[in-house]
Structure formats: C-alpha cells, structure tokens
Design a protein around this motif. Structure first.
Motif, short mmCIF file in Angstrom:
data_model
loop_
_atom_site.label_atom_id
_atom_site.label_comp_id
_atom_site.label_asym_id
_atom_site.label_seq_id
_atom_site.Cartn_x
_atom_site.Cartn_y
_atom_site.Cartn_z
N ILE A 1 0.82 -1.22 0.00
CA ILE A 1 0.00 0.00 0.00
C ILE A 1 0.85 1.27 0.00
O ILE A 1 0.59 2.19 -0.80
CB ILE A 1 -1.03 -0.01 1.17
CG1 ILE A 1 -2.11 -1.06 0.89
CG2 ILE A 1 -1.67 1.37 1.35
CD1 ILE A 1 -3.13 -1.23 2.00
N PRO A 2 1.89 1.39 0.85
CA PRO A 2 2.70 2.63 0.81
C PRO A 2 3.30 2.89 -0.57
O PRO A 2 3.28 4.03 -1.06
CB PRO A 2 3.79 2.39 1.86
CG PRO A 2 3.17 1.41 2.81
CD PRO A 2 2.33 0.50 1.95
N GLU A 3 3.81 1.85 -1.24
CA GLU A 3 4.39 2.02 -2.58
C GLU A 3 3.32 2.45 -3.57
O GLU A 3 3.55 3.27 -4.46
CB GLU A 3 4.99 0.70 -3.07
CG GLU A 3 6.44 0.53 -2.77
CD GLU A 3 6.96 -0.74 -3.39
OE1 GLU A 3 7.13 -0.79 -4.62
OE2 GLU A 3 7.17 -1.71 -2.62
N PHE A 4 2.12 1.85 -3.41
CA PHE A 4 1.01 2.19 -4.30
C PHE A 4 0.67 3.68 -4.16
O PHE A 4 0.45 4.38 -5.15
CB PHE A 4 -0.21 1.33 -3.96
CG PHE A 4 -1.47 1.77 -4.64
CD1 PHE A 4 -1.70 1.47 -5.98
CD2 PHE A 4 -2.42 2.51 -3.96
CE1 PHE A 4 -2.87 1.89 -6.62
CE2 PHE A 4 -3.58 2.94 -4.58
CZ PHE A 4 -3.80 2.63 -5.92
N SER B 1 -5.21 3.71 6.11
CA SER B 1 -5.31 4.52 7.33
C SER B 1 -5.75 5.93 6.94
O SER B 1 -5.65 6.33 5.77
CB SER B 1 -3.95 4.58 8.02
OG SER B 1 -3.05 5.33 7.22
N ILE B 2 -6.21 6.68 7.93
CA ILE B 2 -6.60 8.06 7.66
C ILE B 2 -5.40 8.85 7.14
O ILE B 2 -5.52 9.65 6.23
CB ILE B 2 -7.21 8.70 8.93
CG1 ILE B 2 -8.56 8.04 9.24
CG2 ILE B 2 -7.38 10.22 8.77
CD1 ILE B 2 -9.62 8.16 8.14
N GLY B 3 -4.22 8.58 7.67
CA GLY B 3 -3.00 9.26 7.19
C GLY B 3 -2.76 8.97 5.71
O GLY B 3 -2.37 9.87 4.95
N GLN B 4 -2.99 7.73 5.30
CA GLN B 4 -2.78 7.37 3.89
C GLN B 4 -3.83 8.05 3.00
O GLN B 4 -3.53 8.54 1.91
CB GLN B 4 -2.82 5.85 3.73
CG GLN B 4 -1.58 5.20 4.31
CD GLN B 4 -1.68 3.69 4.44
OE1 GLN B 4 -2.78 3.14 4.63
NE2 GLN B 4 -0.56 3.01 4.33
N LEU B 5 -5.08 8.12 3.50
CA LEU B 5 -6.12 8.83 2.73
C LEU B 5 -5.76 10.31 2.59
O LEU B 5 -5.92 10.92 1.54
CB LEU B 5 -7.48 8.70 3.42
CG LEU B 5 -8.15 7.32 3.36
CD1 LEU B 5 -9.42 7.32 4.21
CD2 LEU B 5 -8.48 6.93 1.93
#
Ligand code: SF4
Length: 157
Positions: A33-36, A68-72
C-alpha cells in the motif's frame, strides 16, 4: 486540450481476502500500500495537465477502507495539488463494514468525503458467510448507525 469537467475514479486494489463472487481487480499484498500511494502521487502529477477540474471523486476497490486516515490524507493532498476539485464535488468512498468505526467516519468527513458506499451484500449471516464476507449483519447495522452519527446520509440538493 483540457477536459472542462470530469469525474475522478481512484481504484484501491487491495483486499484482505477475496470474495468468491467478485471479479474486481485486487490483491492481498497490503504491504504494498505505501508504494502504491507513492505511485498514485506520481501519476496524479503526470496527468495534471489533462483535466481542468473534477466535480466527482470516487475511491473504489478493492477495499479503500484498508487505508489509514493518514494514507487517505496523503492521497487527497496529492489530488488537490494536481487538480482543481469543485468545492461542491461529490466525494465518495467505498468502505467494508469490518474495517471502520465512528472515529474513522469522522476523520473521513474531515478530509471532505461526503458520500459512502458501504459494502453490505446481505443482512443474513448465512448468506454473508457463503459469500465470504469479513463481517456479520450486526456489524453492518452498527457501521450504518455510526456513519449517520458522523453525518453521512444527509441528502444534499
Ligand atoms: S472485499 Fe469487495 S473488492 Fe474485495 S474481493 Fe470482496 S467484493 Fe471484491
């Protein structure tokens, strides 16, 4: 030439498990997910000259509520930097009842998300098990109630 008005769809291609009936593209490698999200940021910039503004934004999947909310927040910062989002845009996100809480809904609203698509295929636990869903009917009802408490479900003109 820039398109005057368009809808932005962002596919979040991750699911914790695969439901037997589903043919949407998704993978279980949530570690990616982080790379995406980094790749999405790069792609947003790449296409920023193509569109003038968006009047709808839709986060679908896959399972966007695995983020996560941070990722959004990172995704919304990226799209707001690359594109003009209409201040009255309908901003929708799909959520899985097994992932979300009142606090998560409240944080979604603070990011500007104003419409939900809650993945409840049935309120019958036997059918939910048969379909391979990760939640039961009681959780689905509780999540719908939480979404209303957070202010979703207030219809707009
Ligand atoms: S959670 Fe949704 S997108 Fe993922 S496999 Fe199940 S139905 Fe398909």
């Amino acid at each position: 030439m820039k398109n005057d008005q368009a809808g932005l769809y962002i596919h979040i291609p991750f699911c914790l498990s695969k439901c037997g009936y589903c043919s949407f593209y998704s993978i279980k490698s949530v570690n990616l997910i982080p790379e995406f999200i980094n790749a999405l940021n790069i792609e947003s910039k790449f296409y920023s000259n193509l569109f003038k503004s968006f009047n709808t934004v839709y986060l679908g999947g896959g399972t966007p509520s695995l983020l996560s909310i941070g990722q959004l927040e990172t995704i919304f910062k990226a799209i707001n930097k690359s594109y003009k989002i209409d201040p009255h845009a309908e901003i929708t996100m799909e959520v899985n009842p097994g992932d979300v809480s009142l606090e998560y809904f409240q944080a979604m609203r603070s990011l500007g998300i104003n419409r939900l698509n809650i993945g409840v295929q049935s309120f019958d636990d036997n059918i939910l098990r048969f379909l391979g869903r990760r939640h039961n009917s009681a959780e689905a009802v509780s999540v719908i109630n939480d979404s209303r408490k957070a202010g979703f479900g207030q219809y707009r003109d």
